[in-house]
Design a protein around this motif. Structure first.
Motif, short mmCIF file in Angstrom:
data_model
loop_
_atom_site.label_atom_id
_atom_site.label_comp_id
_atom_site.label_asym_id
_atom_site.label_seq_id
_atom_site.Cartn_x
_atom_site.Cartn_y
_atom_site.Cartn_z
N TYR A 35 -8.29 -2.34 1.84
CA TYR A 35 -8.77 -3.18 2.93
C TYR A 35 -9.64 -2.35 3.87
O TYR A 35 -9.46 -1.14 3.96
N GLN A 37 -10.75 -2.43 8.05
CA GLN A 37 -10.41 -3.05 9.32
C GLN A 37 -11.50 -2.78 10.33
O GLN A 37 -11.85 -1.63 10.60
N GLY A 40 -12.42 -7.52 15.53
CA GLY A 40 -12.82 -8.92 15.44
C GLY A 40 -12.72 -9.52 14.05
O GLY A 40 -12.92 -10.73 13.88
N HIS A 41 -12.42 -8.68 13.05
CA HIS A 41 -12.36 -9.19 11.67
C HIS A 41 -10.98 -9.03 11.04
O HIS A 41 -10.75 -9.50 9.93
N GLY A 42 -10.08 -8.38 11.71
CA GLY A 42 -8.79 -8.15 11.10
C GLY A 42 -8.91 -7.23 9.90
O GLY A 42 -9.77 -6.34 9.87
N LEU A 43 -8.12 -7.47 8.89
CA LEU A 43 -8.19 -6.71 7.64
C LEU A 43 -8.85 -7.59 6.59
O LEU A 43 -8.43 -8.73 6.38
N LEU A 45 -10.00 -7.79 2.53
CA LEU A 45 -9.72 -7.23 1.22
C LEU A 45 -11.02 -6.84 0.54
O LEU A 45 -11.94 -7.65 0.39
N GLY A 58 -12.35 -8.44 -3.97
CA GLY A 58 -11.76 -9.14 -2.85
C GLY A 58 -12.81 -9.90 -2.08
O GLY A 58 -13.78 -10.40 -2.63
N GLU A 59 -12.62 -9.96 -0.77
CA GLU A 59 -13.51 -10.73 0.11
C GLU A 59 -14.82 -10.04 0.40
O GLU A 59 -15.85 -10.71 0.63
N PHE A 90 -7.71 0.94 4.77
CA PHE A 90 -6.28 1.00 4.49
C PHE A 90 -6.03 0.68 3.02
O PHE A 90 -6.59 -0.26 2.46
#
Lengths: 112, 109
Positions: A35, A37, A40-43, A45, A58-59, A90
């Motif tokens: 991931y 981080q 404003g976007h969080g985690l 993938l 992932g994303e 992460f």
């Protein structure tokens, strides 16, 4: 964190250079995840693996590749780093049937 | 495609008050995680919810899961300053695990 280590923990590099981040686990878990981080976007993938040589996108996979040649190691490679890839990365692991997704300590990457 | 929406994104509250963080998701899942993150640190697991109707409690935090509504809540009871952190929900889509954007919780004395 117990059972999962990331290296390097901090790296500063220049635009256009290749970078590889390593995630190493001692839990023999099947699933491994990368991931990023950002504020404003969080985690988000990037890629994940569900076994040796089995990986999927992932994303936010553009600009990243991964490899998993053995159970314990999951490598994330930036072939040609860009400033937009400055982030905290992460790694996480999850075993089949396991109830917890366990995170590494994170790798802070700065691309100048 | 699995989408996870968490709200509110920012919450400032007084000590002693109660509040709830909501986590909505878009596709079927029967496993949901809640995490806490302190500034500059990694993510700490709080709860894993494995089935519809699951409820778990630890101290002043209680999490629940409604798989039919595709909704999980994290309820904070009588907040204390030590609970100030960012809280994330994550939904297990059987292979992919997708996170919400997080709720930054600031508890005022």
């Amino acid at each position: 964190d117990a059972g999962i280590t990331q290296s390097p923990r901090h790296k500063v590099t220049e635009t256009g250079t290749p970078v590889t981040l390593r995630c190493h686990q001692t839990e023999n878990h099947r699933y491994m995840y990368w991931y990023r981080q950002d504020p404003g976007h969080g985690l988000r993938l990037i890629h994940y693996s569900y076994g040796v040589k089995d990986t999927d996108k992932g994303e936010v996979s553009d600009g990243y590749s991964v490899s998993r040649s053995k159970t314990e190691d999951f490598l994330l490679t930036l072939e040609s780093a860009t400033s937009s890839q400055t982030s905290v990365y992460f790694c996480a692991i999850k075993g089949t049937g396991a109830n917890v997704l366990t995170f590494g300590a994170g790798s802070r990457l700065t691309v100048l | 495609e699995l989408k996870v929406e968490q709200n509110p994104l920012f919450l400032s509250m007084q000590e002693g008050k109660n509040y709830t963080i909501y986590c909505n998701y878009s596709t079927t899942s029967d496993r949901l995680y809640w995490y806490r993150q302190d500034p500059g640190k990694s993510l700490e697991s709080l709860f894993v919810l494995l089935s519809n109707g699951a409820v778990k409690q630890e101290g002043r935090l209680m999490a629940s899961l409604d798989t039919k509504a595709r909704l999980s809540t994290l309820h904070i009871t009588a907040a204390v300053h030590d609970l100030s952190a960012t809280y994330f929900c994550a939904v297990d889509g059987y292979d992919k695990i997708i996170f919400g954007k997080g709720t930054r919780l600031h508890i005022l004395p």
